[in-house]
Design an enzyme around this catalytic site. Structure first.
Site: not given
Length: 399
Positions: A10, A14, A37, A170, A314-315, A374
């Site tokens: 992937g 990450a 991927n 969003e 994501a963080q 952001k």
């Protein structure tokens, strides 16, 4: 001595950070590193609500893997993962097999339907570059079609977002911001367009600061969004959604954003998992496996303070990747492993245009200051991945 084979599955947040760190920490003669991927590009999942609503080109969200990683130091295989054979230490791909000494599973997520029938058949549920492109094209087609159908059906201009979490909020933020432009372009009266956000939980943005949630909802309502909170969807049909109350809302566009589960490859490979996510050990290894690391959306880790899993963001994926790379390096060199402890720097949700809401540290941010933050968070990721050059090439102007 045989060089160990490190296989990373992937190229999401990450996988990319793990690959980038390992190529810096390990020399050519220390390990063979392979990244697998299904596309030859990496894309920013956290930006996809913008191209889906048509406010950003889909091309802006994706970057070729060879433009970010040095393919002299890492082998890239474009293929889809079918199964992980844990005991044989092999990964089965659609077009072959790979053997590993160390495996990093960063396969990302899939839409969670919670067993609601009709989602895959009648709703847009793929948060990928091509999925976002499909939503945008469909929305514009609905506007174009409206004036060209004699009966001018209301459902052509009714847009339902299932889920008031980050993705749903969003996306509707971007769509509501773009609406005046769409109405003008297609000669559609603004009052004909209906936008609904439907959420089963008792609040929008569950777990987020209530004052910020109220600000966000008020802003979106002022742009014509109608919220239906505490209102589960029973079924998605060809003509709309049926609610648990028995009511039906007719719509030609349903965007499914009720959250994610881990990859179906996890369950197929026989790991013990909850909704496709493995409850990992503190060093990010799969329980009972000394050589398999699981990071990103496929990893489940409980925040002991509130006794709830950390959200698949994501963080956190990026922070896991840093620890994972360090730990593989440590295993190869016989050093001790680190434990993973998330450091949540802040959470920001965009509301379309120059509006956003967020918490950074203990500070609440509203409007343009949250929007600035952001963009800074997005650019920081690019910096971590590819340094200042990548920020200049791909970043967003925070002003």
């Amino acid at each position: 001595m045989k060089k160990p084979n490190i296989v990373i599955l992937g190229a999401g947040y990450a996988g990319m950070i793990t690959a980038s760190r390992l190529t810096k920490q390990l020399g050519h003669n220390e390990a063979n590193i392979t990244l697998v991927n299904k596309h030859d590009y990496h894309y920013q999942t956290t930006w996809l609500h913008e191209p889906a609503a048509g406010t950003l080109s889909p091309e802006r969200t994706r970057m070729p893997i060879n433009s970010v990683l040095d393919l002299n130091k890492i082998k890239f295989v474009k293929d889809s993962v079918v199964e992980i054979k844990r005991e044989q230490k092999k990964v089965v791909l659609e077009n072959g097999e790979l053997e590993f000494d160390y495996l990093v599973v960063g396969l990302g997520s899939e839409a969670e339907t919670f067993g609601v029938p009709g989602v895959h058949e009648h709703a847009f549920s793929k948060w990928t570059v091509n999925g976002a492109r499909e939503v945008k094209e469909h929305i514009e087609y609905m506007f174009a079609k409206y004036n060209n159908t004699p009966e001018k059906k209301d459902e052509l201009l009714t847009f339902i977002v299932a889920g008031a979490g980050f993705t749903g909020i969003e996306f509707i933020g971007e769509l509501s911001e773009r609406l005046p432009e769409l109405c003008a372009h297609y000669d559609v009266p603004r009052e004909k367009v209906k936008m609904y956000v439907i959420e089963a939980a008792p609040t929008a943005l569950p777990g987020f600061d209530p004052e910020l949630v109220e600000y966000g909802m008020n802003l979106l309502e002022s742009r014509g969004v109608e919220f239906k909170i505490n209102c589960p969807i029973k079924e998605v049909t060809e003509t709309g959604v049926t609610l648990a109350s028995g009511d039906e809302i007719k719509a030609e566009t349903i965007v499914w954003a009720t959250g994610v589960r881990g990859s179906s490859v996890i369950e197929k490979s026989g790991f013990e998992a909850m909704r496709g996510r493995i409850k990992v050990d503190l060093d990010l290894r799969a329980p009972g496996h000394k050589d398999i690391f699981v990071i990103g959306d496929c990893a489940l880790m409980i925040n002991e303070e509130i006794n709830r899993p950390y959200p698949p963001t994501a963080q956190i994926a990026m922070q896991m990747a840093e620890v994972c790379a360090n730990n593989i390096n440590a295993l190869i060199k016989g050093d001790s492993l680190k434990t993973f402890k998330p450091d949540i720097k802040g959470t920001v949700a965009s509301l379309g245009g120059k509006e956003a809401i967020g918490v950074v540290g203990t500070r609440k941010l509203f409007g343009t200051s949250a929007n600035f933050m952001k963009k800074m968070i997005d650019n920081r990721y690019l910096f971590l991945l590819g340094g200042p050059g990548l920020v200049l090439k791909r970043g967003k102007n925070p002003m």
